[in-house]
Design a protein around this motif. Structure first.
Motif, PDB file in Angstrom:
ATOM      1  N   VAL A  62      24.879   5.193 -52.519  1.00 19.36           N
ATOM      2  CA  VAL A  62      25.122   3.793 -52.166  1.00 19.36           C
ATOM      3  C   VAL A  62      26.571   3.484 -52.502  1.00 19.36           C
ATOM      4  CG1 VAL A  62      24.425   1.391 -52.488  1.00 19.36           C
ATOM      5  CG2 VAL A  62      22.720   3.222 -52.729  1.00 19.36           C
ATOM      6  N   ARG A  78      21.003   6.106 -56.084  1.00 24.14           N
ATOM      7  CA  ARG A  78      19.833   5.257 -56.251  1.00 24.14           C
ATOM      8  C   ARG A  78      18.649   5.896 -55.534  1.00 24.14           C
ATOM      9  NH1 ARG A  78      22.604   3.595 -59.639  1.00 24.14           N
ATOM     10  NH2 ARG A  78      23.284   1.447 -60.064  1.00 24.14           N
ATOM     11  N   LEU A  80      15.155   5.072 -53.150  1.00 26.42           N
ATOM     12  CA  LEU A  80      14.449   4.113 -52.304  1.00 26.42           C
ATOM     13  C   LEU A  80      13.293   4.816 -51.597  1.00 26.42           C
ATOM     14  CD1 LEU A  80      17.118   2.001 -50.336  1.00 26.42           C
ATOM     15  CD2 LEU A  80      15.415   1.126 -51.946  1.00 26.42           C
ATOM     16  N   GLU A  96      18.297  -7.480 -49.437  1.00 30.20           N
ATOM     17  CA  GLU A  96      18.085  -6.746 -50.687  1.00 30.20           C
ATOM     18  C   GLU A  96      19.174  -5.682 -50.791  1.00 30.20           C
ATOM     19  OE1 GLU A  96      13.709  -6.009 -51.742  1.00 30.20           O
ATOM     20  OE2 GLU A  96      13.711  -5.988 -49.550  1.00 30.20           O
ATOM     21  N   PHE A  98      21.813  -3.142 -53.840  1.00 27.71           N
ATOM     22  CA  PHE A  98      22.106  -2.675 -55.191  1.00 27.71           C
ATOM     23  C   PHE A  98      23.460  -3.184 -55.683  1.00 27.71           C
ATOM     24  CE2 PHE A  98      19.345   0.742 -53.453  1.00 27.71           C
ATOM     25  CZ  PHE A  98      18.320   0.689 -54.387  1.00 27.71           C
ATOM     26  N   GLU A 103      26.791  -3.185 -48.490  1.00 19.57           N
ATOM     27  CA  GLU A 103      26.874  -1.821 -49.007  1.00 19.57           C
ATOM     28  C   GLU A 103      26.418  -0.808 -47.945  1.00 19.57           C
ATOM     29  OE1 GLU A 103      24.393  -2.255 -52.403  1.00 19.57           O
ATOM     30  OE2 GLU A 103      22.516  -1.892 -51.344  1.00 19.57           O
ATOM     31  N   TYR A 105      24.796   3.107 -46.981  1.00 21.91           N
ATOM     32  CA  TYR A 105      23.799   4.061 -47.468  1.00 21.91           C
ATOM     33  C   TYR A 105      24.006   5.422 -46.803  1.00 21.91           C
ATOM     34  CZ  TYR A 105      21.462  -0.244 -48.872  1.00 21.91           C
ATOM     35  OH  TYR A 105      21.186  -1.468 -49.419  1.00 21.91           O
TER      36      TYR A 105
END
Length: 315
Positions: A62, A78, A80, A96, A98, A103, A105
């Motif tokens: 992330v 992270r 998920l 939602e 982090f 951000e 991914y």
């Protein structure tokens, strides 16, 4: 800054015989079109992947910025559920998150136990196995891994090389890939297998003045394209939109040449690692000399290496 790029060749309808006998020995990147990849290029939508991939926990990168840097680690790891990852990666803004609402991914799939197991999409995501066909351009016993990759729009991966040949299968979305020849490694400011130059389109030439000497090869990949990346070729990948890809790595050298503990396929061949250790010891020995002598004998060593180890068979 405008950079002059060499277009990567594109060929359609290449047969196994044509690839292995005529194209593969050239050891140059090549985009293959019209390869039978199965139903994945039409089936692997966000909804389908979310449903079929399920809630399997996956470890992801992330980043708050688009240009990921593995040297400075400007990202966090992270975890998920897979369906959540797919849904978030397809978004520009997140409810939602982090780090921040915009951000980025990046999934690089791993084996069940990354310390022992290689990534293989057919094992980690068995419900997707029937959707994808790998190009049959290498022997089955040469297969090393198949890596599932999912990227947010705009994400850019650092420039690096791999020690095995691979096919980058662009299943969905679009990517821009910039490649550099192994013969231009001296211009890329390497730290291990990775280049320190993050912004390859507008580099800081005051800091990296030699970078402009590196020959730049470039291609755009659309759904269904397959990019052959020969071992040791540096590559930088930019996801121009949300995309799903699969890398298939295979062993170009005999198995005994590779580090048996390497589950990622990015450790240098064992002979190269031993040679690097010997060189480190030689440099330590040279440090016992005064600067004038150290410089002279270091230059002699470089000339000796060039004479004995450099190949005249590559561009």
């Amino acid at each position: 800054m405008a950079w002059q790029s060499i277009p990567v060749a594109r060929l359609e309808g290449v047969s196994q015989e044509q690839f292995t006998q005529q194209l593969y020995p050239q050891r140059k990147p090549l985009v293959l079109e019209g390869i039978d990849l199965g139903a994945c290029t039409s089936k692997w939508t966000v909804d389908y992947l979310s449903q079929v991939g399920g809630k399997k926990e996956v470890k992801i990168h992330v980043a708050a910025v688009a240009q990921m840097d593995f040297i400075s680690k400007n990202f966090v790891y992270r975890t998920l559920p897979f369906d959540k990852l797919v849904q978030r990666a397809a978004e520009e803004k997140h409810e939602e998150f982090f780090i921040s609402e915009d951000e980025k991914y990046y999934l690089r799939s791993l084996g069940e136990d990354p310390r022992k197991d290689v990534a293989d999409i057919r094992k980690q995501f068995p419900l997707l196995e029937g959707d994808i066909k790998f190009p049959k351009f290498f022997k089955e016993e040469q297969f090393f891994s198949s890596v599932f990759r999912i990227s947010s729009p705009g994400l850019q991966l650092w420039t690096h090389y791999d020690v095995m040949d691979n096919f980058l299968i662009q299943v969905t979305g679009k990517k821009r890939v910039v490649l550099f020849s192994p013969r231009d490694a001296q211009y890329l400011y390497l730290s291990g297998t990775k280049s320190e130059v993050l912004n390859i389109d507008n580099p800081d030439l005051a800091k990296y003045p030699l970078f402009c000497k590196a020959r730049r090869y470039e291609c755009s990949l659309k759904a269904g394209d397959v990019l052959f990346i020969p071992a040791l070729w540096f590559h930088n990948v930019i996801s121009e939109e949300f995309g799903v890809g699969v890398n298939v790595f295979w062993k170009h050298l005999p198995s005994e040449c590779y580090d048996k503990t390497d589950t990622y396929g990015n450790k240098d061949p064992t002979a190269a690692s031993r040679a690097a250790q010997i060189l480190d010891r030689a440099l330590k020995t040279l440090s016992e000399l005064p600067e004038e002598y150290r410089d002279f004998y270091a230059r002699r060593m470089v000339l000796h290496i060039q004479d004995k180890a450099y190949s005249k068979n590559f561009e």
